[in-house]
Structures are given as structure tokens and as C-alpha cells.
Scaffold this motif. Structure first.
Motif, PDB file in Angstrom:
ATOM      1  N   HIS A   1      18.130  55.233  20.846  1.00 51.27           N
ATOM      2  CA  HIS A   1      19.266  55.979  21.383  1.00 51.27           C
ATOM      3  C   HIS A   1      19.861  56.861  20.287  1.00 51.27           C
ATOM      4  O   HIS A   1      19.963  56.455  19.122  1.00 51.27           O
ATOM      5  N   HIS A   2      20.297  58.065  20.661  1.00 57.69           N
ATOM      6  CA  HIS A   2      20.771  59.003  19.648  1.00 57.69           C
ATOM      7  C   HIS A   2      22.053  58.536  18.970  1.00 57.69           C
ATOM      8  O   HIS A   2      22.319  58.904  17.822  1.00 57.69           O
ATOM      9  N   ARG A   3      22.870  57.713  19.658  1.00 59.56           N
ATOM     10  CA  ARG A   3      24.129  57.264  19.038  1.00 59.56           C
ATOM     11  C   ARG A   3      23.857  56.474  17.767  1.00 59.56           C
ATOM     12  O   ARG A   3      24.545  56.643  16.749  1.00 59.56           O
ATOM     13  N   LEU A   4      22.875  55.581  17.833  1.00 51.46           N
ATOM     14  CA  LEU A   4      22.560  54.752  16.673  1.00 51.46           C
ATOM     15  C   LEU A   4      22.105  55.625  15.508  1.00 51.46           C
ATOM     16  O   LEU A   4      22.567  55.457  14.369  1.00 51.46           O
ATOM     17  N   GLU A   5      21.236  56.583  15.774  1.00 57.80           N
ATOM     18  CA  GLU A   5      20.735  57.439  14.706  1.00 57.80           C
ATOM     19  C   GLU A   5      21.815  58.377  14.179  1.00 57.80           C
ATOM     20  O   GLU A   5      21.851  58.700  12.984  1.00 57.80           O
ATOM     21  N   ALA A   6      22.705  58.838  15.059  1.00 58.73           N
ATOM     22  CA  ALA A   6      23.782  59.725  14.615  1.00 58.73           C
ATOM     23  C   ALA A   6      24.743  58.995  13.678  1.00 58.73           C
ATOM     24  O   ALA A   6      25.174  59.551  12.649  1.00 58.73           O
ATOM     25  N   VAL A   7      25.083  57.759  14.019  1.00 62.43           N
ATOM     26  CA  VAL A   7      25.963  56.970  13.140  1.00 62.43           C
ATOM     27  C   VAL A   7      25.241  56.666  11.830  1.00 62.43           C
ATOM     28  O   VAL A   7      25.840  56.765  10.740  1.00 62.43           O
ATOM     29  N   ARG A   8      23.952  56.331  11.909  1.00 60.74           N
ATOM     30  CA  ARG A   8      23.193  56.059  10.687  1.00 60.74           C
ATOM     31  C   ARG A   8      23.188  57.292   9.774  1.00 60.74           C
ATOM     32  O   ARG A   8      23.368  57.189   8.560  1.00 60.74           O
TER      33      ARG A   8
ATOM     34  N   GLU B   1      24.912  59.974   4.895  1.00 65.34           N
ATOM     35  CA  GLU B   1      25.550  61.127   4.249  1.00 65.34           C
ATOM     36  C   GLU B   1      26.721  60.662   3.390  1.00 65.34           C
ATOM     37  O   GLU B   1      26.913  61.144   2.259  1.00 65.34           O
ATOM     38  N   MET B   2      27.513  59.717   3.922  1.00 58.04           N
ATOM     39  CA  MET B   2      28.617  59.162   3.135  1.00 58.04           C
ATOM     40  C   MET B   2      28.112  58.485   1.864  1.00 58.04           C
ATOM     41  O   MET B   2      28.755  58.554   0.804  1.00 58.04           O
ATOM     42  N   ALA B   3      26.931  57.851   1.962  1.00 62.33           N
ATOM     43  CA  ALA B   3      26.377  57.115   0.821  1.00 62.33           C
ATOM     44  C   ALA B   3      25.692  58.036  -0.186  1.00 62.33           C
ATOM     45  O   ALA B   3      25.263  57.582  -1.262  1.00 62.33           O
ATOM     46  N   GLY B   4      25.565  59.318   0.157  1.00 63.55           N
ATOM     47  CA  GLY B   4      24.953  60.266  -0.764  1.00 63.55           C
ATOM     48  C   GLY B   4      23.451  60.367  -0.652  1.00 63.55           C
ATOM     49  O   GLY B   4      22.807  61.055  -1.463  1.00 63.55           O
ATOM     50  N   ASP B   5      22.848  59.719   0.338  1.00 66.93           N
ATOM     51  CA  ASP B   5      21.392  59.783   0.542  1.00 66.93           C
ATOM     52  C   ASP B   5      21.096  60.971   1.452  1.00 66.93           C
ATOM     53  O   ASP B   5      20.900  60.837   2.665  1.00 66.93           O
ATOM     54  N   ARG B   6      21.035  62.170   0.863  1.00 70.88           N
ATOM     55  CA  ARG B   6      20.968  63.388   1.648  1.00 70.88           C
ATOM     56  C   ARG B   6      19.660  63.520   2.433  1.00 70.88           C
ATOM     57  O   ARG B   6      19.663  63.923   3.602  1.00 70.88           O
ATOM     58  N   ALA B   7      18.555  63.169   1.817  1.00 71.51           N
ATOM     59  CA  ALA B   7      17.266  63.317   2.500  1.00 71.51           C
ATOM     60  C   ALA B   7      17.187  62.404   3.722  1.00 71.51           C
ATOM     61  O   ALA B   7      16.765  62.825   4.807  1.00 71.51           O
ATOM     62  N   ALA B   8      17.595  61.151   3.554  1.00 75.73           N
ATOM     63  CA  ALA B   8      17.557  60.212   4.673  1.00 75.73           C
ATOM     64  C   ALA B   8      18.549  60.605   5.756  1.00 75.73           C
ATOM     65  O   ALA B   8      18.274  60.480   6.959  1.00 75.73           O
ATOM     66  N   ALA B   9      19.719  61.112   5.332  1.00 77.05           N
ATOM     67  CA  ALA B   9      20.717  61.551   6.306  1.00 77.05           C
ATOM     68  C   ALA B   9      20.200  62.730   7.114  1.00 77.05           C
ATOM     69  O   ALA B   9      20.361  62.782   8.339  1.00 77.05           O
ATOM     70  N   ARG B  10      19.570  63.680   6.439  1.00 77.84           N
ATOM     71  CA  ARG B  10      19.025  64.850   7.133  1.00 77.84           C
ATOM     72  C   ARG B  10      17.970  64.422   8.160  1.00 77.84           C
ATOM     73  O   ARG B  10      17.959  64.906   9.289  1.00 77.84           O
TER      74      ARG B  10
ATOM     75  N   HIS C   1      35.216  49.508   3.736  1.00 75.62           N
ATOM     76  CA  HIS C   1      34.449  48.808   2.693  1.00 75.62           C
ATOM     77  C   HIS C   1      33.277  49.618   2.148  1.00 75.62           C
ATOM     78  O   HIS C   1      32.570  49.135   1.249  1.00 75.62           O
ATOM     79  N   GLY C   2      33.060  50.797   2.666  1.00 74.19           N
ATOM     80  CA  GLY C   2      31.977  51.627   2.156  1.00 74.19           C
ATOM     81  C   GLY C   2      30.765  51.645   3.069  1.00 74.19           C
ATOM     82  O   GLY C   2      30.537  50.719   3.854  1.00 74.19           O
ATOM     83  N   PRO C   3      29.940  52.706   2.967  1.00 75.60           N
ATOM     84  CA  PRO C   3      28.836  52.897   3.904  1.00 75.60           C
ATOM     85  C   PRO C   3      27.696  51.898   3.751  1.00 75.60           C
ATOM     86  O   PRO C   3      26.997  51.608   4.721  1.00 75.60           O
ATOM     87  N   ARG C   4      27.461  51.383   2.572  1.00 73.41           N
ATOM     88  CA  ARG C   4      26.317  50.491   2.373  1.00 73.41           C
ATOM     89  C   ARG C   4      26.463  49.206   3.186  1.00 73.41           C
ATOM     90  O   ARG C   4      25.500  48.726   3.790  1.00 73.41           O
ATOM     91  N   ARG C   5      27.656  48.641   3.189  1.00 72.87           N
ATOM     92  CA  ARG C   5      27.869  47.436   3.989  1.00 72.87           C
ATOM     93  C   ARG C   5      27.687  47.749   5.478  1.00 72.87           C
ATOM     94  O   ARG C   5      27.123  46.951   6.228  1.00 72.87           O
ATOM     95  N   ALA C   6      28.133  48.918   5.891  1.00 72.21           N
ATOM     96  CA  ALA C   6      27.995  49.305   7.294  1.00 72.21           C
ATOM     97  C   ALA C   6      26.537  49.538   7.674  1.00 72.21           C
ATOM     98  O   ALA C   6      26.109  49.220   8.782  1.00 72.21           O
ATOM     99  N   LEU C   7      25.753  50.097   6.738  1.00 71.81           N
ATOM    100  CA  LEU C   7      24.330  50.320   7.022  1.00 71.81           C
ATOM    101  C   LEU C   7      23.597  49.005   7.226  1.00 71.81           C
ATOM    102  O   LEU C   7      22.652  48.924   8.023  1.00 71.81           O
TER     103      LEU C   7
END
Length: 433
Positions: free
Chosen positions: A384-391, A396-405, A363-369
Motif C-alpha cells: 500500500h502506498h501509505r506505508l511506503e510514503a511514511v517510510r 528523509e528525516m534520517a538523512g538517507d536520501r537515496a533510500a528515501a527517494r 524520539h527520532g526517525p530510526r525508532r519509528a522505522l
């Protein structure tokens, strides 16, 4: 026969034999705390002596004999110090303190480890305590590793293990068979039902412990190596033994299938330099197709003839991944449907995290976020690093490069695994380019 001069002690060998030796001592003497200390002393003696003198031809027998001597010396010293000879004599016959000669009265290593596994999962211990104690005794995990596996602070886990040991010390029958019903006046049917509940609870703990041992082996929570193959292999071996004892139990079959389907990818998970390779980028020709076929057959059979359970669902999800010819062929709609059922049965944070990834793929990354935002307040996953890694992946999938980095960098700072840290930092650097 092994040449003792050419194969000294190794960390893997000693780690593998520790639960076997502890199981043998407990089967023979009881006294969990004292037996655990004696085993540790025997392992230290092996680490010192075997490199100089060579490994004995029967290393397990050597360890049992040395540990038995340490234990009997300790028990005798304690009895003398406390002046309680009569009590000490009543604990066990004198001749039981002498380890039998090699080949006599000796249970197989697998039997000793299985005995230890089931005995530690006692119904009269708190659930968290018995699982932690079993991970310590059977899996050889440190308190810190157990804490990370169960997503709790290390100090909390140390207290749970101490309380479990203290409970065992004060128990009238520390390592007996499953407890009788609390009400001795209960009827035969009630007693039978109580026994069934106790056995089911003990089996559930055994499966949970094996699952956690496998997970630590498949993805180590700390250290320089991504995987600890010895732990994963031992977990599979023990789960096979439980499956042989209970061939009609669907959850036992499901757990074995899950391990096989997951471990089948082991060779493709790391590069020549030990770097982490994510599932989407793995060379699937390196996957173990025999293990996949066995796992698929196990879970398919369990799903058609036994009540549905969480391990079967996890195995089914793993099977969908493994049967896809490539990442682009993965049936994410089926995976999402399986996760929808799983989170209803087990609404835990790890399950909900996996569900969020499946939602993103369908359904796309926004719904998952949005789903991840609900996990920010979860005590187990917070920080925990798992939560941040998935976020980071979803951003990154949503195109928010700065937040993903930023999320990748934050996740890298939280993990204690060197390969995971390097992978997360490389993702952050790639986005910055």
C-alpha cells in the motif's frame, strides 16, 4: 424555486440523491437488490432526460416516482413469470406500489438516508459484508473504492457484497427493526441485554461507515482530484443527524468532532492547480476556525463525561494539530500519548502507522522505522502506498536520501490518486537535486 431549464442533472446531485431515493424505496417496498437496480435505472433516465428537458422542480420526487415504476414493473413481471401471484400479492398491498403525489406521505430526505444507513447495518450480516453494502448504498462508492478504503482486494470485496445481497434476498425479514434475541425463551432481562448488544453493534457499524465515507471524501483513493467535497459534506451531515438522535453518545460526538476538525483544513490542502499541500506546509489562516471551535468543544465535552473511545482519541489528536499556531508549535508529545492509548484500543495498521509518525517526531526517525518494519508483513498494508510514503518521509528525516527517494518513487507507483502521485514524485525529485 429552481428553474428546471437552467439546472440540468449533475453527477454531484445524482450521487447525493441516490441513497435518499434508495432509502425511500426500501422503506416502502423492501427488496434491496430490486430497489437498487430500479434506482440505478432512474438515475440513468435522469442523466439522459434532464439535460434535454430541464431539471424538474422536485428532482428527488421525480427520481422516486420513476424508480417506483421500474420496481413495480420488475416485481410484477417476476411474479407473472414465476406464476406466483399469491406470493407476490402477499409481499405488499397493491396500492403501496404507486408512488404518492408530491408532498404526500413522504419522509424527509435525511430520514430516508438515515433509515437506509441503519437498515443496511444488520446484525445478521457478516460485519465486513454489512459495512461494504452500506458504503455502496449510502455512500455511493464503487466496489473498487470500498476495497481500497477497507484495504482488501477488489475481488474479495465484490464477493462480500454479493454474499450480503444474497443473504438479504433469502432473509425472512430483509429490512425490519433490530433482530430479536436468538433464544425466544430468554427472560426479559436477557432479551433487553441482547437488544442493547445488537443496537450497539449496529451503531458501531454506522459510525464506521460514516468514517469511511468521510475519508474517501477528504482524500479520494483514486482520480484526478484530491478531495470529493460532496462525500465529506454528506458524511458530516449524516453524522450530525445521528448526533441529534444520540446526543449523549461519546463516540458519535467524537466522530462528528473528528470530521469537523479534519474538514476544517480542506481549503488549505490544495494549491490553485489542485496539487497536494501537506499539513506542515499549509496556510493555517485558511483553516475554518468555526469548525475547529465546534470540533474542540464536542470532543472536550465527550472526553469529560463519556467512556473513552477511538473516535474521541482521533478527534483529540486532530484538535492538537488544529490548535497549534504553526507546525513547529505542534505538541507532538501529547499526540504520541494519545496514539499510545489509541493503538491499545484499536491496534489496526492505520493506527500503528500514525503512531510511528508520532514516535519519529518525539524520539527520532530510526525508532519509528523499526516500528514500520513490523508492518511490512501486515496483509492490509503490504504493497500500500501509505506505508511506503511514511517510510520515505522517515528515511528523509534520517538523512538517507537515496533510500528515501526510492521509497517516494515506489509509493508514487502504488497510489491511484493523481495529486498524491504528483506530490510523491515531486518529493523524490527534490531529494535528487
Amino acid at each position: 424555486m429552481t428553474d428546471p431549464a437552467t439546472e440540468p442533472a449533475s453527477d454531484d446531485l445524482l450521487r447525493r440523491m441516490a441513497p435518499q431515493v434508495l432509502g425511500a424505496l426500501l422503506r416502502r417496498y423492501g427488496h434491496f437488490d430490486a430497489a437498487e437496480d430500479a434506482v440505478q435505472e432512474a438515475l440513468l433516465a435522469a442523466a439522459r432526460q434532464w439535460p434535454e428537458e430541464g431539471r424538474p422542480r422536485n428532482p428527488r420526487g421525480w427520481l422516486i416516482r420513476v424508480a417506483s415504476r421500474r420496481l413495480t414493473d420488475q416485481l410484477r413481471s417476476e411474479a407473472a413469470r414465476r406464476r406466483r401471484e399469491e406470493t407476490a400479492a402477499a409481499l405488499t398491498p397493491r396500492d403501496a406500489f404507486v408512488a404518492p403525489p408530491p408532498g404526500e406521505d413522504r419522509a424527509p430526505a435525511e430520514e430516508d438516508t438515515l433509515t437506509l444507513l441503519f437498515l443496511c447495518c444488520r446484525a445478521d450480516l457478516p460485519a465486513a459484508g454489512r459495512i461494504a453494502l452500506t458504503l455502496r448504498a449510502v455512500g455511493g462508492l464503487t466496489t473498487a473504492e470500498i476495497a481500497r478504503a477497507l484495504l482488501v482486494p477488489e475481488a474479495t470485496m465484490a464477493q462480500r457484497i454479493s454474499r450480503a445481497k444474497r443473504r438479504i434476498r433469502t432473509s425472512a425479514s430483509p429490512f425490519g427493526s433490530p433482530a430479536d434475541p436468538a433464544d425466544p425463551a430468554a427472560g426479559e432481562q436477557e432479551q433487553e441485554q441482547a437488544g442493547e448488544r445488537e443496537r450497539a453493534a449496529r451503531l458501531a457499524d454506522v459510525l464506521h461507515v460514516l468514517y469511511l465515507i468521510f475519508n474517501e471524501g477528504y482524500t479520494a483513493t483514486s482520480g484526478r482530484e484530491l478531495q470529493r467535497a460532496d462525500l465529506a459534506t454528506e458524511a458530516i451531515r449524516l453524522t450530525r443527524a445521528v448526533h441529534a438522535l444520540l446526543p449523549d453518545d461519546g463516540e458519535v460526538a467524537g466522530l462528528l468532532a473528528l470530521m469537523l476538525l479534519t474538514d476544517a483544513r480542506r481549503a488549505a490542502r490544495t494549491g490553485p492547480d489542485g496539487s497536494l499541500i501537506p499539513l506542515a506546509e499549509q496556510d493555517r489562516t485558511r483553516w475554518d476556525r468555526d469548525a475547529i471551535a465546534e470540533g474542540v468543544a464536542l470532543v472536550s465535552d465527550a472526553l469529560t463525561r463519556t467512556p473513552l473511545g477511538p473516535y474521541q482519541l482521533r478527534a483529540a489528536i486532530a484538535a492538537v494539530h488544529d490548535e497549534a499556531a504553526g507546525d513547529e508549535d505542534t505538541d507532538w508529545a501529547e499526540i504520541l500519548a494519545l496514539y499510545e492509548v489509541l493503538v491499545r484500543l484499536v491496534p489496526g495498521p492505520v493506527e500503528r502507522l500514525g503512531h510511528a509518525v508520532a514516535v519519529a517526531m518525539v524520539h527520532g526517525p530510526r525508532r519509528a522505522l523499526d516500528l514500520l518494519a513490523a508492518l511490512d508483513d501486515d496483509d492490509h498494508l503490504a504493497g500500500h502506498h501509505r506505508l511506503e510514503a511514511v517510510r520515505a518521509h522517515l528515511l528523509e528525516m534520517a538523512g538517507d536520501r537515496a533510500a528515501a527517494r526510492a521509497a517516494y518513487a515506489k509509493a508514487a507507483g502504488l497510489t491511484l490518486s493523481t495529486p498524491e502521485r504528483r506530490y510523491l514524485l515531486s518529493r523524490a525529485a527534490r531529494i535528487a537535486e
